[in-house]
Scaffold this active site. Structure first.
Site, short mmCIF file in Angstrom:
data_model
loop_
_atom_site.label_atom_id
_atom_site.label_comp_id
_atom_site.label_asym_id
_atom_site.label_seq_id
_atom_site.Cartn_x
_atom_site.Cartn_y
_atom_site.Cartn_z
N GLU A 336 0.92 -1.34 -0.10
CA GLU A 336 -0.01 0.18 0.05
C GLU A 336 1.03 1.32 -0.10
OE1 GLU A 336 -1.62 3.25 0.67
OE2 GLU A 336 -1.75 2.64 2.76
N CYS A 370 -2.74 8.62 3.75
CA CYS A 370 -2.61 7.66 2.40
C CYS A 370 -3.61 8.26 1.42
CB CYS A 370 -2.28 6.55 2.49
SG CYS A 370 -3.42 5.40 3.53
#
Length: 623
Positions: A336, A370
């Site tokens: 990720e 994120c």
């Protein structure tokens, strides 16, 4: 739904009669009664539809009743209440590698010193975790639920300490800590307890008709991998640790997590919460570990022969190194790798609500997120008013240290080098035609790493921030003409993690969402996909691959096995047809060809001829 156009009541109905929650403990008559009640409730909610607050209250009652009805999950779990743990009483797990300082980014206060784990110490931690996992994988799902339930209670009763330690490490506000660290963790545990079994229990698969006749069945089975190694960033020191631990525990795995050197002051306490919970239920606390260190420690974890899978959360540059290192031993990875998420605002929309959502998306956790909404892409007809609404709102926010008796909206940033990088990007944008609307400076009168929430308007492709992930408190507002222009700008970066669309024309919003390259899209909201734990979390392009959360995330920590079996033992030719045996018979090839036409040929005549030929071959035994 097509007739009534009432999706909300139907959604409530689905929630109420969720089969996985009620069928285990209720009989057919009870379920039928419940469905009837739910149907009446559907009509009732339709009446309430005009008043959203009444609907919210009704849904809350539904969820409460559902919790009572699904109480069978916890009946035999030997639940234990949470225990308040004083951080000063937590034993320290020490290592002998490179020493580094732990400091508060908000106050500059020194929190202490920590030592990185050496390669030998990493191997030892993994070895002990693997030994603990041998016994843990034998536990029942009920016992795993019980451990997670106890962990949930431990988090609840210690939430203020967790929040304060998270602030010490990162400088975030208490609100951002409660929402981003604690609530997300509690929801993940709740979801895993309630729905996790559905993901990893044996699952039936389709069987071709001709194998069904022979009594065959097919299913998928899911087994623990062993030890999951995780390398996580500093932006959410508690949740980034506890999230993979929850999944690993439920799927029968051990979990070794490397904490970031930028948020290591809370490490011992967070690890102790889990170890205490395990030990209190009679399990080996070595099943879970949180080790300190820099890049070298992370490399040791990836290279360790006892690690069966790696989860990495961080930058694309480091992610590529992780993948290269893991490839040497063919250790599978989940990556990720951040994003540059677009938040598209189109006419018509509720502009004030859109501005408020955009502010939350851009500045939650000071943009160190994120899925931060870094690029606000606004249709020209709405652009000026949208900018004005954002500026007006930001002029009223408060920034500072949350734990000095005052309420603040935003805390500090976490890494000194990251503050310098964000300032660099702001300066570059201003030099290349962007317009500073608000912020752009260090916060006066504060000692810590405080950078004002900053809004840059009229950002263009000449600015570095057009493509580079900021990971800081900067909102970019970009004007566009129409839907096609908005999609082009949204897809103009190498990232593809999440996206948001704000438009009250739901058809238009959905059409735009379909064209955006992202792993997640949220229409008329921001970031909710993470709180809906049944949805997988992950992206595409430079945002990485693999997912966590949801059914896919639970199965990602498992070894999948395809199983073919029989319902009964078939005698003689039914067990293994004669024409398939070796040495092959004269009629074997003609039979196979006729079988092909029987099952795959077009038309009744073709199939009938094939069936007749098969019968003739078996009766005569001749070609």
């Amino acid at each position: 739904v097509a007739v009534t156009q009432r999706p909300l009541p139907l959604h409530c109905l689905q929630s109420l009669v969720h089969a996985r929650s009620i069928t285990v403990s209720m009989g057919t008559a009870q379920i039928s009664t419940l469905v009837w009640i739910a149907l009446q409730l559907d009509e009732f909610l339709a009446i309430l539809y005009a008043n959203p607050w009444k609907v919210v209250a009704a849904i809350a009652v539904i969820q409460l009743l559902r919790s009572v009805w699904s109480g069978h999950i916890f009946n035999s779990l030997r639940r234990r209440p949470g225990v308040v743990i004083d951080p000063s009483q937590v034993p320290s797990e020490t290592y002998t590698g490179v020493e580094f300082k732990c400091s508060s980014p908000a106050t500059g206060e020194q929190l202490g010193w920590d030592n990185a784990a050496t390669p030998e110490e990493v191997n030892d931690v993994v070895s002990r975790a693997r030994d603990a996992q041998v016994e843990w994988k034998k536990t029942t799902l009920d016992e795993r639920r019980a451990v997670l339930h106890d962990l949930m209670q431990m988090i609840l009763v210690n939430n203020e300490t967790i929040s304060k330690l998270s602030f010490n490490d990162t400088g975030k506000s208490e609100f951002d800590s409660i929402m981003g660290e604690i609530t997300t963790s509690l929801e993940k545990i709740r979801y895993t307890i309630r729905e996790g079994e559905e993901a990893i229990k044996p699952e039936s698969r389709k069987v071709p008709y001709f194998f069904q006749m022979a009594g065959k069945y097919a299913r998928m089975e899911y087994y623990p991998l062993g030890v999951i190694g995780c390398i996580v960033p500093w932006n959410y020191p508690f949740h980034n640790f506890i999230s993979p631990v929850i999944t690993a525990i439920f799927t029968g795995n051990a979990c070794v997590v490397k904490a970031s050197e930028w948020a290591s002051g809370s490490r011992n306490y967070f690890a102790h919460l889990v170890k205490f919970t395990l030990e209190r239920r009679g399990h080996n606390p070595d099943l879970v570990a949180l080790i300190p260190g820099m890049g070298a420690t992370g490399s040791s974890l990836i290279e360790c022969a006892g690690v069966d899978k790696i989860l990495f959360i961080g930058s694309p540059e480091t992610g590529k190194k992780v993948m290269a290192t893991a490839s040497k031993s063919l250790t599978p990875v989940i990556l990720e790798l951040g994003g540059k998420d677009p938040f598209v605002v189109l006419d018509p929309c509720d502009l004030q609500t859109s501005a408020d959502r955009a502010i939350n998306g851009s500045f939650f956790n000071m943009g160190q997120n994120c899925i931060a909404a870094e690029r606000i892409i606004v249709q020209n007809s709405l652009y000026d008013k949208f900018v004005d609404l954002v500026v007006k709102r930001l002029r009223t926010v408060r920034q500072g240290v949350d734990y000095e008796g005052k309420m603040v909206d935003f805390g500090s940033m976490t890494m000194g080098p990251q503050v310098d990088k964000v300032q660099e990007l702001i300066d570059d944008a201003l030099e290349n035609g962007a317009r500073l609307v608000v912020g752009g400076n260090r916060l006066r009168g504060e000692k810590g790493l405080f950078l004002e929430p900053t809004v840059l308007a009229d950002v263009n492709p000449n600015c570095r921030v057009w493509l580079e992930e900021v990971f800081g408190p900067v909102m970019l507002i970009i004007p566009v003409e129409d839907d096609e222009d908005a999609v082009e700008v949204a897809n103009a970066t190498p990232f593809g993690l999440a996206s948001s669309i704000s438009c009250t024309d739901l058809g238009r919003a959905s059409r735009v969402a379909e064209k955006i390259d992202a792993g997640m899209t949220c229409i008329n909201d921001y970031g909710l996909s993470y709180m809906m734990q049944d949805l997988p979390f992950g992206g595409c392009k430079q945002s990485g691959f693999g997912v966590f959360n949801g059914i896919e995330g639970l199965r990602g920590f498992c070894r999948a096995k395809s199983v073919v079996g029989v319902y009964w033992n078939s005698p003689g030719p039914l067990g293994f047809p004669r024409f398939l045996r070796r040495p092959i018979f004269d009629i074997s090839k003609p039979v196979l060809k006729s079988v092909m036409y029987l099952f795959y040929g077009d038309g009744v005549v073709t199939k009938a001829k094939a069936a007749a030929e098969i019968a003739r071959l078996f009766i005569t035994g001749k070609k």
